[in-house]
Scaffold this active site. Structure first.
Site, mmCIF file in Angstrom:
data_model
loop_
_atom_site.group_PDB
_atom_site.id
_atom_site.type_symbol
_atom_site.label_atom_id
_atom_site.label_comp_id
_atom_site.label_asym_id
_atom_site.label_seq_id
_atom_site.Cartn_x
_atom_site.Cartn_y
_atom_site.Cartn_z
ATOM 1 N N HIS A 156 39.548 47.881 84.211
ATOM 2 C CA HIS A 156 39.601 47.405 82.818
ATOM 3 C C HIS A 156 38.472 46.422 82.510
ATOM 4 O O HIS A 156 38.623 45.543 81.667
ATOM 5 C CB HIS A 156 40.943 46.727 82.497
ATOM 6 C CG HIS A 156 42.140 47.493 82.950
ATOM 7 N ND1 HIS A 156 42.736 48.476 82.195
ATOM 8 C CD2 HIS A 156 42.844 47.450 84.122
ATOM 9 C CE1 HIS A 156 43.763 48.983 82.860
ATOM 10 N NE2 HIS A 156 43.834 48.383 84.037
ATOM 11 N N SER A 277 10.744 43.010 75.054
ATOM 12 C CA SER A 277 10.992 43.054 73.609
ATOM 13 C C SER A 277 9.723 42.633 72.887
ATOM 14 O O SER A 277 9.009 41.746 73.354
ATOM 15 C CB SER A 277 12.137 42.105 73.270
ATOM 16 O OG SER A 277 12.051 41.712 71.930
ATOM 17 N N GLU A 290 19.636 53.003 79.757
ATOM 18 C CA GLU A 290 20.236 53.313 78.451
ATOM 19 C C GLU A 290 19.912 54.754 78.042
ATOM 20 O O GLU A 290 20.741 55.444 77.450
ATOM 21 C CB GLU A 290 19.737 52.324 77.395
ATOM 22 C CG GLU A 290 20.334 50.943 77.612
ATOM 23 C CD GLU A 290 19.681 49.850 76.778
ATOM 24 O OE1 GLU A 290 20.263 48.761 76.712
ATOM 25 O OE2 GLU A 290 18.589 50.069 76.213
#
Ligand code: ARG
Length: 461
Positions: A156, A277, A290
């Protein structure tokens, strides 16, 4: 050259050609189409349809074309042919005239494309298997690099029980072994040659289909011509296997993205597989991971698309089936790239061992061990459970693991606790108790690691 000239008086419209033509993607099957034609010419000769000289002329022209196809010298861009089958035939006719016009005797593009695409799938499955082997090896190497490290295990997304880091690596080894075995299974099932099925009803010429299948590397011929030209199960199985494996890669990516996050800080990813970035100088983003996660969309989509394409098709061949290729070809490419990407990412991983250990300890997974310790001191389990719970609360309030509390403090909550409690609270204690098959003890994981390494060595021969 339109393949159906005789019956038609008008040319195809441009829009029809744009929708109908497939050369811009089925050119990927050029070598398979040429190999199929070489085998077919031989079969026609053996059946007495072609003379020896005709067969040899076809053979050597096709062999030349094969060499050109393999070196990327065939000029598809300049061609207006509809598909790879008409392209190859047109080249032959241009070179050999009437002899070239004899090759298509008794054959249809329907049995041709079914054969070509099976051959294409077989080749790519073999190289995908290699990719899976390489990734397994890297996972095993990653496990060996950090044989003494622990990691908090989660359920979880809550810290649950500490595990050995290699146990995590080996979990993915199991998944990629299953993916490889799914590829093995589909290779066995698709190992039948459709050539000689004609358009749908079989061929009228006495070609020896057993020999033909053998010539093309198949175990046997297909057994029903209607099915042979209509079956795309082998593509669906490939797409399902790719989807399952991409799902595994995506979960691997998701784990690593989380481990790499500032909040977890368990691993660092290499510069070569991350990006910065444009705005925030401090960032190092896990783009490779990703994208492995993101590319599942198109791969699962290709499986869904082909299932939907096939579901309403009456027997036998329908042009809808030409839609089988682009999704499958893209899928094979994406899966291959993602397997290689995962491999590079894993090789770049540095484990922050101290941080992992600290996080594992702060998970309070040893509260159960503490309760069992109190039971050993003669305290009934229910009471032991309560005491252990109270100790956890005290530790949480101080943002410390249980074992960082001094004995004096532990004794204020239970006078029966002794110095020997610390051995039980040690994070390795709980890990090493889980030493049954498949568990996370250091011993089981190390044994599993060596077993897997040996297995790989013997597989690679
Ligand atoms: N380009 C076609 C395909 O990929 C080849 C088979 C064409 N057959 C036909 N009867 N039009 O499916």
């Amino acid at each position: 050259m339109a393949l159906w000239g005789g019956r038609f008086t008008a040319d195809s419209s441009n829009m029809f050609k744009q929708v109908n033509d497939s050369l811009n993607f089925d050119q990927a099957m050029a070598t398979q189409d040429i190999q199929g034609s070489i085998a077919w010419a031989k079969a026609l000769y053996q059946a007495g349809v072609l003379s020896e000289q005709e067969q040899q002329q076809l053979h050597s022209a096709l062999e030349d074309m094969l060499t050109q196809a393999q070196s990327g010298a065939l000029d598809f861009a300049a061609s207006t042919e509809e598909d790879i089958h008409s392209f190859v035939e047109a080249e032959l006719i241009e070179q050999l005239g009437d002899v070239g016009r004899k090759l298509h005797t008794g054959r249809s593009r329907n049995d041709q494309v079914a054969t070509d695409f099976r051959l294409w799938v077989k080749t790519h499955v073999l190289s995908l298997k290699q990719d899976l082997v390489q990734l397994r090896r890297t996972l095993l190497n990653t496990a060996s690099r950090y044989q003494h490290s622990i990691l908090p295990g989660y359920t979880h997304l809550q810290r649950a029980q500490p595990i050995v880091f290699g146990h995590w690596c080996l979990a993915y080894v199991e998944m990629f072994k299953r993916d490889a075995s799914r590829l093995d299974d589909l290779l066995v099932r698709m190992d039948q040659c459709p050539l000689g099925s004609g358009a749908l009803a079989g061929t009228t010429y006495p070609v020896n289909r057993e020999v033909l299948a053998n010539e093309l590397g198949f175990a046997s011929p297909t057994l029903n011509s209607l099915d042979a030209v209509s079956d795309r199960d082998f593509v669906l199985e490939l797409l399902f296997t790719a989807s399952t494996s991409m799902m595994h890669l995506s979960r691997l990516a998701e784990d690593l993205i989380f481990y790499n996050s500032g909040e977890a800080g368990f691993i660092q990813l290499g510069d070569s597989v991350t990006s910065g970035s444009s705005l925030m100088p401090q960032k190092k983003n896990p783009d490779a991971l990703e994208l492995m996660r993101g590319k599942c969309g198109r791969v699962f989509g290709a499986l869904q698309a082909l299932l939907v394409t096939m579901k309403g098709l009456p027997l036998a061949y329908n042009k809808d089936m030409q839609e089988d290729k682009e999704g499958a070809m893209d899928t094979v490419n994406q899966w291959h790239c993602c397997l290689c990407m995962a491999d590079e990412v894993l090789q770049s991983v540095t484990l922050n061992e101290d941080r992992c250990r600290e996080a594992a300890m702060k998970g309070y997974a040893n509260a159960t061990e503490l309760a069992d310790y109190l039971v050993g001191k003669g305290i009934p389990f229910r009471t032991a459970h309560d005491i252990s719970g109270q100790i956890v609360v005290a530790a949480i309030n101080q943002d410390k693991p249980i074992e960082a509390l001094p004995l004096s403090e532990l004794q204020t909550l239970c006078a029966d606790i002794d110095d020997d409690v610390y051995a039980v609270l040690n994070v390795e204690y709980g890990i090493n108790k889980r030493n049954n098959i498949g568990g996370t003890s250091f011993k089981t994981v190390t044994e599993a690691l060596y077993r897997e390494l040996e297995k790989m060595d013997s597989e690679e021969g």
